[in-house]
Design a protein around this motif. Structure first.
Motif, PDB file in Angstrom:
ATOM      1  N   ALA A  78     -13.806 -59.502  -7.305  1.00  0.00           N
ATOM      2  CA  ALA A  78     -12.350 -59.599  -7.317  1.00  0.00           C
ATOM      3  C   ALA A  78     -11.768 -58.220  -7.576  1.00  0.00           C
ATOM      4  N   ASP A  79     -10.524 -58.026  -7.159  1.00  0.00           N
ATOM      5  CA  ASP A  79      -9.758 -56.842  -7.523  1.00  0.00           C
ATOM      6  C   ASP A  79      -9.027 -57.152  -8.824  1.00  0.00           C
ATOM      7  N   LEU A  80      -9.039 -56.217  -9.762  1.00  0.00           N
ATOM      8  CA  LEU A  80      -8.418 -56.533 -11.056  1.00  0.00           C
ATOM      9  C   LEU A  80      -7.904 -55.275 -11.751  1.00  0.00           C
ATOM     10  N   ILE A  81      -6.987 -55.518 -12.704  1.00  0.00           N
ATOM     11  CA  ILE A  81      -6.453 -54.471 -13.576  1.00  0.00           C
ATOM     12  C   ILE A  81      -6.543 -54.985 -15.004  1.00  0.00           C
ATOM     13  N   MET A  82      -7.044 -54.137 -15.907  1.00  0.00           N
ATOM     14  CA  MET A  82      -7.125 -54.470 -17.328  1.00  0.00           C
ATOM     15  C   MET A  82      -6.273 -53.482 -18.123  1.00  0.00           C
ATOM     16  N   ALA A  83      -5.420 -54.011 -18.992  1.00  0.00           N
ATOM     17  CA  ALA A  83      -4.625 -53.160 -19.876  1.00  0.00           C
ATOM     18  C   ALA A  83      -5.479 -52.751 -21.065  1.00  0.00           C
ATOM     19  N   LEU A  84      -5.446 -51.481 -21.417  1.00  0.00           N
ATOM     20  CA  LEU A  84      -6.268 -50.968 -22.511  1.00  0.00           C
ATOM     21  C   LEU A  84      -5.468 -50.831 -23.801  1.00  0.00           C
ATOM     22  N   CYS A  85      -4.456 -49.976 -23.791  1.00  0.00           N
ATOM     23  CA  CYS A  85      -3.713 -49.692 -25.014  1.00  0.00           C
ATOM     24  C   CYS A  85      -2.459 -48.901 -24.658  1.00  0.00           C
ATOM     25  N   GLU A  86      -1.681 -48.590 -25.678  1.00  0.00           N
ATOM     26  CA  GLU A  86      -0.507 -47.748 -25.484  1.00  0.00           C
ATOM     27  C   GLU A  86      -0.948 -46.363 -25.010  1.00  0.00           C
ATOM     28  N   GLY A  87      -0.168 -45.807 -24.116  1.00  0.00           N
ATOM     29  CA  GLY A  87      -0.439 -44.464 -23.638  1.00  0.00           C
ATOM     30  C   GLY A  87       0.642 -43.502 -24.109  1.00  0.00           C
ATOM     31  N   PRO A  88       0.499 -42.241 -23.808  1.00  0.00           N
ATOM     32  CA  PRO A  88      -0.632 -41.694 -23.047  1.00  0.00           C
ATOM     33  C   PRO A  88      -1.844 -41.461 -23.936  1.00  0.00           C
ATOM     34  N   TYR A 123      -4.356 -48.366  -4.198  1.00  0.00           N
ATOM     35  CA  TYR A 123      -4.974 -49.544  -3.575  1.00  0.00           C
ATOM     36  C   TYR A 123      -4.040 -50.740  -3.686  1.00  0.00           C
ATOM     37  N   LEU A 124      -3.417 -50.872  -4.844  1.00  0.00           N
ATOM     38  CA  LEU A 124      -2.489 -51.978  -5.072  1.00  0.00           C
ATOM     39  C   LEU A 124      -1.265 -51.827  -4.191  1.00  0.00           C
ATOM     40  N   ALA A 125      -0.759 -50.604  -4.095  1.00  0.00           N
ATOM     41  CA  ALA A 125       0.432 -50.362  -3.287  1.00  0.00           C
ATOM     42  C   ALA A 125       0.169 -50.622  -1.805  1.00  0.00           C
ATOM     43  N   ALA A 126      -1.055 -50.360  -1.350  1.00  0.00           N
ATOM     44  CA  ALA A 126      -1.373 -50.532   0.063  1.00  0.00           C
ATOM     45  C   ALA A 126      -1.595 -51.992   0.438  1.00  0.00           C
ATOM     46  N   LEU A 127      -2.308 -52.754  -0.400  1.00  0.00           N
ATOM     47  CA  LEU A 127      -2.686 -54.123  -0.044  1.00  0.00           C
ATOM     48  C   LEU A 127      -1.804 -55.192  -0.679  1.00  0.00           C
ATOM     49  N   TYR A 128      -1.222 -54.886  -1.824  1.00  0.00           N
ATOM     50  CA  TYR A 128      -0.384 -55.861  -2.525  1.00  0.00           C
ATOM     51  C   TYR A 128       0.925 -55.188  -2.936  1.00  0.00           C
ATOM     52  N   PRO A 129       1.733 -54.793  -1.982  1.00  0.00           N
ATOM     53  CA  PRO A 129       2.941 -53.997  -2.311  1.00  0.00           C
ATOM     54  C   PRO A 129       3.899 -54.721  -3.243  1.00  0.00           C
ATOM     55  N   TYR A 130       3.911 -56.063  -3.218  1.00  0.00           N
ATOM     56  CA  TYR A 130       4.840 -56.789  -4.086  1.00  0.00           C
ATOM     57  C   TYR A 130       4.337 -56.843  -5.536  1.00  0.00           C
ATOM     58  N   ASN A 131       3.083 -56.471  -5.757  1.00  0.00           N
ATOM     59  CA  ASN A 131       2.521 -56.440  -7.107  1.00  0.00           C
ATOM     60  C   ASN A 131       2.270 -55.019  -7.600  1.00  0.00           C
ATOM     61  N   ALA A 132       2.744 -54.043  -6.869  1.00  0.00           N
ATOM     62  CA  ALA A 132       2.425 -52.641  -7.163  1.00  0.00           C
ATOM     63  C   ALA A 132       3.277 -52.125  -8.316  1.00  0.00           C
ATOM     64  N   LEU A 133       2.918 -52.541  -9.542  1.00  0.00           N
ATOM     65  CA  LEU A 133       3.603 -52.061 -10.737  1.00  0.00           C
ATOM     66  C   LEU A 133       2.872 -50.846 -11.289  1.00  0.00           C
TER      67      LEU A 133
END
Length: 856
Positions: A78-88, A123-133
């Motif tokens: 699967a394609d996925l994104i995991m949030a780690l912590c406050e940045g930077p 990658y997100l912007a190219a394939l899932y533009p409506y989810n490209a946060l």
């Protein structure tokens, strides 16, 4: 034809992602310094099942034939994104996935550091533009086609984070406590919303007795992680307890005043003696063991080395300079303040003696603001002394104090360190106080014991409290101020005390609670302390490759006439050779498409000859076979003479099978083998040169029955190594291929006549069926567009699959020996014949023919 049916697992077991954590209400962690956090899955898409592959580990890519272990029909991605912590953040280190340790690149993970602004994942912007946060201000980990294994699970992940202020203390990558507290209170993005103007910067940073000066002089630093909801006041109280400091609200400002009561000058030298267990570091991605590093002080504060000894026998280790030790009993240092230990000493308890110097000046302000006498105290008229004294019972105080820290040297596992007051233990007995959690501290060798010692000494030696009342004219006194007491009834004369609490009643009368000021208690020397170090292994350490493997075609007399290949292997020995745990064995007829045929679960004992061995046959009681099994770290044991003659210690050198009676250890993994049964099972007893390969044939060797159409063809074998935990598989595409061509024994009947044309390349499906391992060809997702009944029964055969004979008749052992072509001595007849057989009438039909060869 049941073998042609599809695998019972005809469809995927999972239809959605199995997630570790994906909660919208979780707080975003905040990390300062260098510590470990668990991520939260915030987005995924394109979940898919991949047929015909195992999906285990991070490697194991195969060819078109198999591509995975037997029985594993599907893996998932699967394609996925995991949030780690406050940045930077300043970057990431290791990644812990389940029980393995990796770097992000090994898992195909990319990192965005959480800057503001922050670009969206392309990658997100190219394939899932409506989810490209862009997830500005949040550090994220992303992966396309992330390997979910055969359980469709993301797995348990933890990331090592280099957060804001990492390295600001000058101690490893830890943060300066003063800067962390200021950022925690005032940061506009994630802080507590405290007005920066309401912080007394002098007490925090610039004064000679500031909190920052105290921490730097003491060598204190930490790496806190805030991962759950908690009151800011509770967090601040915990941090200040760790560093023996009080926060005071005075004059509209928040002040930070350490309990330190002894002046420290920059450059002041202190000699320490620290007992610890040499840590076992996380293996490198190459699989090789790393040296253990123990940092006792930054290089700028390290003065001299006082030596290292073993704690169990006081035996000294040898200093070898800025080098990595290659054997036990040695240590190096590079840079100064960082001790280096070799793999042979990892886990052993040692005592390190060294001298350091303070990095900063610290001058506590112990000047009394008032000298209070009987004339200053308010007498309540109840015939009580105006100064009340309360002294804690010594039997209620601990003589052993434990602090639970995070062990950076052991994957940030919780590690208790303890401080003991031996004099108090001998007087009042051992009593253990409540364990204080200080997971912000990641140094269990130096900093943890020093913090525990400070807390213990304050508990034991500051146990007298004074209470008294003063008029409103003393309203400028604040907590942490120093005053002296003179009371003739109590025998006090200019006795120094520290104010710890002030209360005012409705009449303006001030009630003070003070503690005795005992000099030297809050600046303790580091006492020897043995840190607990329960090593956590890396289950995902990459496996080491193999030595040159055993691929041997035994004579038919050992296999009952069945064409076989014996296979065995061992991992390359060295610093990490002991972590080899077996191998998946693959076979190919074209060195392109591979199918799995076996799994090796134990290393074969192999090595080389260290001396020439003359030719011989039969029992050899004269010659000595000298071997060294260092490459496999193997060991040998002997047997009886009759056991050797029966092949109990069967071994292979070149193509000669032999066995030995006595195995005498000469040095390390070297042996002298005597009492040799040579030229067993029809092999030829030739001479062997020093350096020839030696294999001890035992249960670790796999017997693989060769399909009929494999005999006489060049085969290619690959051995995909595993670590001792069954993980860390090598990438099959990068594994060395070993070629081998089995011969055609006279007892093997092929399906082709002698004058038949060359055998055409085998069909890949036929090859897989012949291996005996199931193959899932995946579902048919399209409609049938072409039909074929595969031709009439009168058509010619395009391929032949030999499914084996219906039954095998046991062959007489004498006949089997005669068929090998090697003479056999049946020995003398010493008894009377008890059974007589004339082998039947000449008119009977012939049941077997033994060709005894032509006469000279």
């Amino acid at each position: 034809m049941g073998f042609l049916r599809r695998n019972a697992n005809a469809k995927p077991d999972y239809t959605s992602l199995q997630i570790q954590t994906a909660t919208s209400t979780l707080p975003i962690p905040i990390v300062w310094g260098r510590n470990k956090v668990a991520p939260n899955v915030i987005w995924f898409a394109n979940f898919r099942a991949v047929p015909g592959s195992s999906g285990k580990g991070i490697g194991g890519k195969g060819g078109a034939l198999g591509g995975g272990a037997a029985g594993n029909s599907y893996s998932y991605a699967a394609d996925l994104i995991m949030a780690l912590c406050e940045g930077p953040i300043n970057g990431t280190g290791f990644v812990w996935k389940d029980l393995g340790v990796y770097v992000p690149l090994e898992l195909g993970i990319g990192i965005f550091n959480g800057t503001t602004p922050q670009d969206a994942w392309p990658y997100l912007a190219a394939l899932y533009p409506y989810n490209a946060l862009a997830y500005q201000g949040t550090a994220i980990a992303w992966a396309a086609g992330y390997n979910l294994g055969d359980s469709a699970s993301v797995g348990n992940h933890n990331f090592e984070i280099l957060g804001p202020l990492s390295g600001s203390s000058g101690v490893n990558d830890d943060a300066d406590p003063a800067q962390v507290i200021n950022d925690f209170l005032t940061n506009a993005q994630y802080g507590a919303g405290f007005d920066p103007a309401s912080i007394d910067g002098g007490s925090l940073f610039t004064n000679p007795d500031s909190f920052q000066a105290y921490c730097r002089a003491m060598g204190y630093a930490f790496s806190p992680v805030l991962s759950s909801q908690e009151q800011a006041s509770s967090i601040l109280t915990r941090w200040l307890q760790i560093f023996s400091t009080a926060a005071v609200w005075s004059g509209g400002l928040l002040k930070f005043i350490p309990y330190g009561d002894t002046a420290i000058s920059s450059g002041d030298e202190t000699t320490y003696s620290t007992q610890l267990s040499v840590p076992v570091p996380i293996p490198a991605s190459s699989g090789e063991a790393l040296p253990a590093l123990v940092t006792v002080a930054p290089s700028g504060q390290f003065v001299s080395d006082g030596g290292v000894v073993y704690a169990f026998n006081n035996g000294p280790l040898t200093f070898i300079g800025a080098n990595i030790p290659s054997s036990a009993g040695e240590y190096g240092m590079a840079p100064e303040g960082t001790y280096i230990f070799g793999p042979a000493d990892q886990g052993k308890p040692v005592v390190i003696t060294y001298t350091t110097k303070a990095a900063s000046n610290y001058t506590p302000d112990l000047t009394p603001l008032f000298n209070l006498t009987d004339a200053d105290f308010i007498n309540e008229g109840d015939h009580k002394d105006p100064v009340q004294v309360e002294r804690v019972d010594i039997f209620s105080l601990p003589t052993i104090q434990r602090v639970e820290v995070s062990s950076r040297s052991n994957q940030y596992s919780a590690a208790p360190v303890e401080a003991r007051d031996q004099a108090m233990i001998e007087l009042f007995g051992p009593r253990v106080g409540s364990t204080i959690q200080a997971h912000e501290v990641c140094d269990e060798f130096v900093m943890g014991p020093k913090i525990a010692q400070t807390i213990l000494q304050r508990e034991l030696y500051v146990r007298t409290k004074f209470t008294f009342r003063l008029s409103w004219e003393y309203c400028l006194l604040d907590p942490m101020d120093i005053v002296t007491l003179t009371d003739s009834n109590l025998g006090l004369s200019d006795y120094p005390v520290r104010v710890i609490e002030v209360e005012e009643d409705d009449k303006g009368i001030l009630s003070f609670t003070c503690e005795e000021l005992v000099s030297g208690v809050s600046n303790p020397a580091l006492n020897p302390s043995a840190a607990a170090n329960g090593f956590q292994p890396n289950w995902g350490v990459p496996a080491v490759p193999i030595n040159a493997p055993l691929i041997f075609e035994p004579p038919p007399g050992l296999t009952g006439g069945v064409a076989q290949v014996w296979i065995g292997a061992s991992g390359i020995n060295g610093n990490s050779g002991t972590q080899w745990g077996g191998a998946n064995v693959y076979i190919s007829v074209d060195n392109v498409s591979y199918s799995q045929i076996a799994v090796l679960t134990a290393p074969i004992r192999q090595g080389v000859l260290t001396a020439d061995l003359p030719a011989a046959a039969g029992w050899d009681g004269v010659d000595t076979l000298s071997v060294n099994l260092g490459e496999s770290n193997g060991s040998l044991s002997g047997t009886s003479q009759s056991g050797a003659q029966a092949g109990a210690t069967l071994s292979l050198i070149d193509n000669e099978l032999m066995a030995y009676e006595v195995a005498a250890l000469t040095a390390g993994n070297s042996y002298d083998l005597t009492g040799l049964a040579r030229a067993l099972s029809g092999s030829v007893g030739v001479a062997h040169s020093s350096g020839a390969q030696f294999f001890r044939i035992d249960g670790s060797a796999v017997r693989y029955d060769l399909p009929a159409n494999f005999v006489g063809r060049t085969l290619y074998f690959k051995f995909q190594s595993l670590n001792v935990f069954g993980g860390g598989a090598e990438d099959l595409s990068s594994v060395t291929a070993y070629s081998f061509t089995p011969t055609v024994p006279s007892t093997v009947v092929t399906s082709q006549p002698a004058n038949a044309p060359p055998t055409p390349p085998a069909n890949p499906v036929a090859v897989q069926l012949l291996t005996g391992f199931p193959l899932d060809l995946g579902p048919i997702e399209g409609t049938v567009t072409v039909a074929d009944d595969f031709g009439a029964v009168t058509g010619s055969l395009a391929d032949v699959i030999d499914l084996g004979v219906l039954a095998t008749v046991s062959q007489h052992p004498i006949a089997a020996q005669l068929l090998t072509g090697t003479p056999v001595d049946l020995s003398l007849v010493t008894g009377f014949a008890s059974v007589i057989d004339d082998f039947g009438s000449v008119n009977d039909s012939v049941e077997d023919i033994i060709d005894l060869g032509t006469t000279p």
